[in-house]
Write a protein that holds these residues in place. Structure first.
Motif, PDB file in Angstrom:
ATOM      1  N   VAL A 129       0.828  -1.209   0.000  1.00 59.72           N
ATOM      2  CA  VAL A 129       0.000   0.000   0.000  1.00 59.72           C
ATOM      3  C   VAL A 129       0.870   1.269   0.000  1.00 59.72           C
ATOM      4  CG1 VAL A 129      -0.386   0.383   2.480  1.00 59.72           C
ATOM      5  CG2 VAL A 129      -2.224   0.818   0.892  1.00 59.72           C
ATOM      6  N   GLU A 151      11.212   3.127   3.253  1.00 59.96           N
ATOM      7  CA  GLU A 151      10.447   2.319   4.205  1.00 59.96           C
ATOM      8  C   GLU A 151      11.221   1.074   4.635  1.00 59.96           C
ATOM      9  OE1 GLU A 151       7.246   3.004   5.713  1.00 59.96           O
ATOM     10  OE2 GLU A 151       8.105   4.862   4.974  1.00 59.96           O
ATOM     11  N   ARG A 235       4.065   0.517  17.090  1.00 56.32           N
ATOM     12  CA  ARG A 235       3.395   1.512  17.920  1.00 56.32           C
ATOM     13  C   ARG A 235       2.017   1.834  17.380  1.00 56.32           C
ATOM     14  NH1 ARG A 235       7.583   6.219  19.070  1.00 56.32           N
ATOM     15  NH2 ARG A 235       8.236   5.596  17.028  1.00 56.32           N
TER      16      ARG A 235
ATOM     17  N   LEU B  82      -6.239   9.875  -4.737  1.00 58.68           N
ATOM     18  CA  LEU B  82      -7.144   8.899  -4.123  1.00 58.68           C
ATOM     19  C   LEU B  82      -6.621   8.547  -2.738  1.00 58.68           C
ATOM     20  CD1 LEU B  82      -9.205   6.447  -4.072  1.00 58.68           C
ATOM     21  CD2 LEU B  82      -7.486   5.171  -5.350  1.00 58.68           C
ATOM     22  N   LEU B  84      -6.718   5.842  -0.085  1.00 59.65           N
ATOM     23  CA  LEU B  84      -7.089   4.428  -0.028  1.00 59.65           C
ATOM     24  C   LEU B  84      -7.707   4.081   1.333  1.00 59.65           C
ATOM     25  CD1 LEU B  84      -3.673   3.380  -1.509  1.00 59.65           C
ATOM     26  CD2 LEU B  84      -5.829   3.022  -2.688  1.00 59.65           C
ATOM     27  N   ARG B  86      -6.891   1.687   3.339  1.00 63.17           N
ATOM     28  CA  ARG B  86      -5.707   1.603   4.201  1.00 63.17           C
ATOM     29  C   ARG B  86      -4.772   2.671   3.684  1.00 63.17           C
ATOM     30  NH1 ARG B  86      -2.893  -3.181   3.261  1.00 63.17           N
ATOM     31  NH2 ARG B  86      -1.394  -2.520   4.810  1.00 63.17           N
ATOM     32  N   VAL B  87      -4.640   3.746   4.467  1.00 62.77           N
ATOM     33  CA  VAL B  87      -4.010   4.974   3.967  1.00 62.77           C
ATOM     34  C   VAL B  87      -2.581   4.745   3.447  1.00 62.77           C
ATOM     35  CG1 VAL B  87      -3.217   7.258   4.697  1.00 62.77           C
ATOM     36  CG2 VAL B  87      -5.466   6.446   5.367  1.00 62.77           C
ATOM     37  N   GLY B  88      -1.826   3.879   4.109  1.00 60.74           N
ATOM     38  CA  GLY B  88      -0.445   3.653   3.682  1.00 60.74           C
ATOM     39  C   GLY B  88       0.464   4.762   4.184  1.00 60.74           C
ATOM     40  N   VAL B  89       0.551   4.881   5.506  1.00 62.83           N
ATOM     41  CA  VAL B  89       1.405   5.943   6.061  1.00 62.83           C
ATOM     42  C   VAL B  89       2.871   5.516   6.021  1.00 62.83           C
ATOM     43  CG1 VAL B  89      -0.300   7.044   7.568  1.00 62.83           C
ATOM     44  CG2 VAL B  89       1.011   5.130   8.422  1.00 62.83           C
ATOM     45  N   PHE B  90       3.722   6.497   5.835  1.00 56.97           N
ATOM     46  CA  PHE B  90       5.160   6.239   5.829  1.00 56.97           C
ATOM     47  C   PHE B  90       5.662   6.173   7.269  1.00 56.97           C
ATOM     48  CE2 PHE B  90       4.491   8.986   1.972  1.00 56.97           C
ATOM     49  CZ  PHE B  90       4.481   7.936   1.074  1.00 56.97           C
ATOM     50  N   ASN B  91       6.707   5.391   7.480  1.00 60.28           N
ATOM     51  CA  ASN B  91       7.315   5.272   8.811  1.00 60.28           C
ATOM     52  C   ASN B  91       8.135   6.548   9.071  1.00 60.28           C
ATOM     53  OD1 ASN B  91       8.487   4.500  11.184  1.00 60.28           O
ATOM     54  ND2 ASN B  91       9.415   2.617  10.395  1.00 60.28           N
ATOM     55  N   ALA B  92       7.412   7.637   9.306  1.00 59.17           N
ATOM     56  CA  ALA B  92       8.022   8.962   9.520  1.00 59.17           C
ATOM     57  C   ALA B  92       7.025   9.800  10.311  1.00 59.17           C
ATOM     58  CB  ALA B  92       8.330   9.606   8.175  1.00 59.17           C
ATOM     59  N   TYR B 100       4.717  15.096   2.090  1.00 59.49           N
ATOM     60  CA  TYR B 100       5.287  14.264   1.028  1.00 59.49           C
ATOM     61  C   TYR B 100       4.928  14.776  -0.384  1.00 59.49           C
ATOM     62  CZ  TYR B 100       6.347  10.195  -1.865  1.00 59.49           C
ATOM     63  OH  TYR B 100       6.841   9.376  -2.850  1.00 59.49           O
ATOM     64  N   ASN B 132       5.480   9.850  15.283  1.00 64.03           N
ATOM     65  CA  ASN B 132       5.546   8.904  14.161  1.00 64.03           C
ATOM     66  C   ASN B 132       4.118   8.583  13.723  1.00 64.03           C
ATOM     67  OD1 ASN B 132       5.622   6.366  12.657  1.00 64.03           O
ATOM     68  ND2 ASN B 132       7.752   6.275  13.266  1.00 64.03           N
ATOM     69  N   LEU B 134       2.854   6.147  12.308  1.00 67.30           N
ATOM     70  CA  LEU B 134       2.394   4.771  12.532  1.00 67.30           C
ATOM     71  C   LEU B 134       1.761   4.601  13.911  1.00 67.30           C
ATOM     72  CD1 LEU B 134       5.411   2.848  10.979  1.00 67.30           C
ATOM     73  CD2 LEU B 134       3.132   3.009  10.026  1.00 67.30           C
ATOM     74  N   THR B 135       1.925   5.621  14.772  1.00 73.74           N
ATOM     75  CA  THR B 135       1.380   5.514  16.125  1.00 73.74           C
ATOM     76  C   THR B 135      -0.032   6.121  16.216  1.00 73.74           C
ATOM     77  OG1 THR B 135       2.262   7.644  16.823  1.00 73.74           O
ATOM     78  CG2 THR B 135       3.717   5.748  17.090  1.00 73.74           C
ATOM     79  N   ARG B 148      -2.810  14.686   3.582  1.00 71.58           N
ATOM     80  CA  ARG B 148      -1.710  14.401   2.655  1.00 71.58           C
ATOM     81  C   ARG B 148      -2.172  14.554   1.206  1.00 71.58           C
ATOM     82  NH1 ARG B 148       1.279   8.668   3.406  1.00 71.58           N
ATOM     83  NH2 ARG B 148      -0.584   7.963   2.367  1.00 71.58           N
ATOM     84  N   ALA B 149      -3.441  14.208   0.977  1.00 68.89           N
ATOM     85  CA  ALA B 149      -3.984  14.333  -0.375  1.00 68.89           C
ATOM     86  C   ALA B 149      -4.367  15.776  -0.682  1.00 68.89           C
ATOM     87  CB  ALA B 149      -5.202  13.427  -0.513  1.00 68.89           C
TER      88      ALA B 149
END
Lengths: 235, 217
Positions: A129, A151, A235, B82, B84, B86-92, B100, B132, B134-135, B148-149
């Protein structure tokens, strides 16, 4: 009987006094392995990334070959490079045998499959994704590739460090192609082998302690990097 | 500048399974379109085709602006986006994620920072800016995806099930953001959802998708 305690004591004295011979050997080891690692990374990372992101015929076979080559016996690589570089070999005219360059070539061959194969695994492990998300935001193909590589960064760094650990600890290949010439091609592992044969354990032990310390640093770094990567994901 | 999208007789199948069949519709400017229908009716596939992520097997997707048909190149792709499911976030960090789209367009400097900060504020993630991404919770992740979009000021924004697996409070926040997008940013928004109440709350036009076909309601 030779006292082990005595040998350890003398080894520590050599380390603490920054013995010039010891430093020269360490410096050459780091130079040869560092350069081999750099070349292996420059070649292995793009190939690992390409294999991780593209579908093409025979991909499975290539991945299998790379995985097999991760466990290449160093003496076999040494023999192979020796045959190529020896006077009667195809590259004999270059006069590289028994030089640090020959050692770099041998170690590059050992490090390359590790960098390529583990980078490939790291990139395959990136959630698909991510690729789609960067495409939906208007990324070009190369920008999508960079996003995926970013990534996979923790896995890629681990791959590079693992390859460094492998080449630093390797003795068979460099002994065959480097010849263990004092002050020219003698590195930590070959010195340990030689000094042990001679029964002079101080220098061998001093280098052994330094090699172990390097190994410890490498393993701790991999552990820290992996923990950091996992922390981000969990996390 | 807004875009108009016309889908004409679009077909798409996967492994012989026809997902989209003879789908046609014209999306005008500055409206919120709701694409509703049961799971598996082809909503997501249709959005992916409209967002130029996939090519149709047959039929045509045409974008135009000021009566001019646009080429399907990078420039156009950068005006459509678009989000999605599942958004697809970056590990940042949240900041890096939201910025981005600007970074890959080569936008830099004070304008960059101001835009990112404004967008973080717009979706209510100011206190999570350096965290982050992802949290984040699922609701916050969806808000991040929208920010982001939206930061790239798209002509058309597609949202695929933006409130699935999101709690009620976050659903309300996301719906407010969608309504504000239309008012403040004059963005044409196409939302795929199977929530009929949400369709009524948000949609200027509600389209029903069934068995791979669009049926205006």
């Amino acid at each position: 009987m030779y006292s082990i305690t005595e040998a350890f004591k003398k080894a520590f004295v050599l380390i603490l006094n920054l013995d010039p011979e010891l430093l020269g050997i360490i410096f050459l080891s780091l130079k040869v392995s560092g350069l081999a690692l750099l070349i292996a990374t420059l070649l292995g990372l793009p190939i690992g990334a390409f294999m991780g992101m593209k579908r093409f015929p025979l991909k499975g076979i290539i991945v299998n070959i790379l995985n097999t080559f991760m466990g290449l016996p160093p003496v076999v690589v040494g023999l192979f490079v020796y045959l190529l570089l020896s006077r009667s070999g195809p590259f004999g005219f270059m006069g590289l045998l028994y030089t640090p360059s020959a050692m770099v070539i041998a170690q590059t061959i050992l490090a390359f499959p590790i960098v390529a194969s583990l980078s490939n695994s790291a990139i395959i492990g990136v959630d698909p994704v991510i690729r789609q998300a960067s495409m939906t935001l208007g990324a070009t193909r190369s920008q999508v590739t960079i996003a995926v590589i970013k990534e996979a960064r923790y896995g890629i760094i681990s791959a590079v460090i693992a390859a460094f650990g492998r080449v630093m600890a390797e003795v068979g290949a460099i002994l065959i192609v480097g010849g263990n010439i004092a002050g020219y091609t003698r590195v930590m592992t070959t010195t340990i082998a030689l000094e042990t044969d001679k029964g002079d354990f101080e220098l061998a032990l001093a280098l052994g302690i330094i090699l172990l310390s390097i190994s410890l640093i490498i393993n701790s770094t991999i552990h820290l990097i992996q923990k950091k990567g996992e922390a981000g994901i969990n996390r | 500048m807004n875009l108009e999208l016309t889908a004409s007789n679009v077909y798409k199948s996967y492994n012989g399974n026809q997902v989209i069949r003879d789908c046609s519709y014209s999306f005008d400017m500055c409206d919120i379109y709701i694409l509703t229908g049961p799971n598996g009716s082809g909503k997501s596939t249709f959005l992916r085709i409209c967002a130029l992520l996939e090519n149709p097997d047959r039929g045509e997707i045409e974008y135009s602006s000021e009566q001019r048909v646009l080429k399907k190149d990078l420039e156009l792709r950068r005006r459509i986006t678009l989000v999605l499911p599942r958004v697809g976030v970056f590990n940042a960090s949240v900041y890096r994620n939201i910025s981005y789209g600007l970074a890959i367009r080569g936008i830099k400097g004070g304008d960059f920072r101001e835009k990112v900060n404004r967008m973080i504020e717009f979706v209510g993630l100011r206190n999570k800016k350096d965290q982050n991404a992802l949290t984040l919770s699922s609701g916050e992740t969806q808000r991040l995806g929208i920010a982001r979009a939206l930061i790239i000021e798209p002509g058309i924004l597609f949202l695929d099930e933006p409130t699935t697996s999101v709690d009620q409070a976050n659903t309300g926040i996301i719906e407010d953001i969608i309504l504000k997008m239309k008012e403040e940013h004059k963005t044409t928004v196409v939302v795929a959802t199977h929530d009929k109440d949400q369709a009524k709350r948000l949609g200027d036009k509600v389209l029903m998708m069934n068995d791979g076909k669009i049926i205006p309601t």
